[in-house]
Design an enzyme around this catalytic site. Structure first.
Site, PDB file in Angstrom:
ATOM      1  N   ASP A  48      75.985  10.254  11.470  1.00 22.67           N
ATOM      2  CA  ASP A  48      77.088  10.578  10.562  1.00 22.67           C
ATOM      3  C   ASP A  48      76.776  11.926   9.934  1.00 22.67           C
ATOM      4  O   ASP A  48      76.022  12.030   8.966  1.00 22.67           O
ATOM      5  CB  ASP A  48      77.221   9.487   9.498  1.00 22.67           C
ATOM      6  CG  ASP A  48      78.411   9.708   8.582  1.00 22.67           C
ATOM      7  OD1 ASP A  48      78.873  10.859   8.463  1.00 22.67           O
ATOM      8  OD2 ASP A  48      78.878   8.736   7.960  1.00 22.67           O
TER       9      ASP A  48
ATOM     10  N   TYR B 240      76.485   5.934   3.336  1.00 20.11           N
ATOM     11  CA  TYR B 240      77.941   5.835   3.204  1.00 20.11           C
ATOM     12  C   TYR B 240      78.591   6.347   4.480  1.00 20.11           C
ATOM     13  O   TYR B 240      78.325   7.475   4.913  1.00 20.11           O
ATOM     14  CB  TYR B 240      78.414   6.656   2.006  1.00 20.11           C
ATOM     15  CG  TYR B 240      79.915   6.680   1.826  1.00 20.11           C
ATOM     16  CD1 TYR B 240      80.591   5.552   1.380  1.00 20.11           C
ATOM     17  CD2 TYR B 240      80.658   7.829   2.097  1.00 20.11           C
ATOM     18  CE1 TYR B 240      81.965   5.562   1.204  1.00 20.11           C
ATOM     19  CE2 TYR B 240      82.032   7.850   1.923  1.00 20.11           C
ATOM     20  CZ  TYR B 240      82.683   6.721   1.478  1.00 20.11           C
ATOM     21  OH  TYR B 240      84.049   6.736   1.311  1.00 20.11           O
TER      22      TYR B 240
ATOM     23  N   LYS C 127      84.274  17.248   6.315  1.00 22.21           N
ATOM     24  CA  LYS C 127      84.006  18.009   5.093  1.00 22.21           C
ATOM     25  C   LYS C 127      83.986  19.511   5.355  1.00 22.21           C
ATOM     26  O   LYS C 127      85.016  20.149   5.397  1.00 22.21           O
ATOM     27  CB  LYS C 127      82.726  17.513   4.419  1.00 22.21           C
ATOM     28  CG  LYS C 127      82.893  16.182   3.685  1.00 22.21           C
ATOM     29  CD  LYS C 127      81.705  15.902   2.773  1.00 22.21           C
ATOM     30  CE  LYS C 127      81.796  14.533   2.124  1.00 22.21           C
ATOM     31  NZ  LYS C 127      82.777  14.438   1.053  1.00 22.21           N
TER      32      LYS C 127
END
Length: 443
Positions: free
Chosen positions: A251, A148, A279
């Site tokens: 990522d 993702y 995050k």
């Protein structure tokens, strides 16, 4: 188990019914729909706990889908943000705190010769792919099935694991849109491959390396099964990208500052050309960082490729990020070492509880984040393995844990914070043992 929401969540349920009349689906992110009973409403959070609107105190291992690495409402983070916004909320211009944060990240992250700030991981991934295409002059890019990289169209291919028995012939996989409305034209540039299969990557690059400008990967396949790379896989990607003139993009939205303060690239000793972080960087405040070698970041200096955002580097988010990193680095990284130790204890304790129950309950992952769920496969290595896990048992496990006042992400991803204690871990393990025993008895 009957997953009808019990009376203890009555206020939350009523608010959800009201919410559906004004918010699409009653929520503001699709991921909030995938919960044990119904999307919950929360009132406050502190440390390792959240309280819902019904007053239930929940031991929290979702950590807001990962960002709360130093715990909810960390006093130092809150104080630094409060001080920053008392001076200004947004300059839409440069300020010294942004510079200081960039210097901290440059010191910590191996690939960070230059940095840009953004507001979300989705836009950071978009920027990395744009930079890679511009520098290499090649339009296509590789992603891995089940990974993702945000919700924007160009990366919305083969995000969820396929059903068992899905077609896997040839080298590259057929592009499958994540959902309706994804622009079909974006499929022309994406090459989808299975994770942890270096030979497939090598074969594709031998055939198409002349037109592939980027390869993007989660260095740990966190979102699906928390699959760690096989030994040599990441270094193999680095070597292949060097050979074929392809930009290697990590990522690190989840791995960043959690698996190591320098990210997975520091942990595994493999340095990408570009990386994106988010995050945990902001402790719940919306900030992302694009970090990369100077060669790949130079177009931003020269104006050859654009990246912009009114909110980029805003005062509150920069202050939150600097405070978070300061907490994690202090006392020879004591807080981070604590997260690793507690996460490892929790992961291994859950594995022991699963073995004792007689169920096919398994755990895997680095520790600060890990997966726990039901599978006949001893170790998940790719999205196909994740697709074959028992989602119904996983949902039952999450629902039963919630009734034990332990909150987890239903797809099985657990996060641990610096605010968790040894007592919290033992409480979670005791609850899991009770749940697994009950589930085994019900079979």
């Amino acid at each position: 188990m009957d997953h009808a929401a019990p009376d203890r969540f009555a206020t939350s349920r009523a608010l959800m019914e009201r919410s559906r009349r004004v918010l699409a689906g009653g929520i503001s992110s699709q991921f909030r729909a995938y919960t044990a009973f119904h999307p919950m409403f929360y009132d406050r959070a502190q440390g390792a706990r959240v309280w819902d609107v019904d007053g239930n105190a929940l031991l929290d291992f979702t950590l807001s889908q990962g960002p709360m690495i130093v715990g909810h409402s960390n006093p130092e983070v809150i104080a630094r943000v409060t001080e920053a916004v008392s001076r200004a909320q947004l300059f839409a211009g440069q300020h010294e705190a942004e510079l200081a944060l960039a210097e901290t990240l440059q010191r910590l992250i191996p690939c960070a010769e230059r940095i840009r700030f953004a507001s979300s991981g989705s836009e950071a991934a978009h920027a990395c792919l744009r930079l890679a295409r511009h520098v290499t002059g090649k339009p296509k890019w590789i992603k891995f099935e089940g990974h993702y990289h945000g919700w924007l169209d160009q990366v919305s291919w083969n995000v969820t694991p396929p059903p068992p028995g899905a077609n896997d012939t040839g080298d590259a996989l057929d592009p499958v849109p994540w959902c309706g409305g994804v622009a079909e034209s974006t499929a022309a540039d994406v090459v989808v491959l299975p994770w942890n299969d270096l030979d497939r990557v090598a074969r594709v690059l031998e055939k198409q390396g002349h037109e592939i400008g980027a390869l993007i990967t989660e260095p740990v396949m966190c979102n699906q099964g928390c699959n760690e790379p096989l030994p040599g896989f990441l270094q193999g990607l680095r070597d292949l990208c060097n050979k074929h003139g392809v930009a290697l993009i990590f990522d690190e939205i989840i791995t960043g500052f959690r698996i190591d303060l320098g990210g997975a690239q520091s942990h595994y000793g493999v340095t990408p050309d570009l990386a994106l972080f988010g995050k945990a960087l902001g402790s719940g405040f919306p900030i992302a960082a694009i970090a990369g070698r100077h060669r790949f970041m130079a177009p931003l200096e020269e104006g050859g490729a654009y990246h912009a955002g009114t909110m980029n580097g805003n005062n509150a988010c920069v202050a939150a990020a600097q405070a978070t990193l300061d907490v994690l680095e202090r006392d020879d990284r004591a807080a981070h070492r604590r997260i690793v130790a507690l996460g490892t204890r929790l992961r291994d304790g859950l594995a022991e509880a699963g073995a004792a129950s007689g169920l096919n309950f398994r755990t895997q992952g680095p520790g600060p984040m890990f997966w726990a769920g039901f599978s006949d496969v001893p170790r998940l290595l790719n999205a196909r393995h994740v697709g074959a896990t028992d989602k119904a048992l996983g949902g039952d496990f999450a629902a039963r844990l919630l009734l034990e006042s332990v909150r987890i992400i239903e797809r099985g991803l657990w996060y641990v914070s610096a605010a968790h204690t040894e007592e919290d871990v033992e409480a979670a393990l005791a609850a899991a043992r009770r749940v697994l025993t009950a589930m085994a008895a019900a079979r």
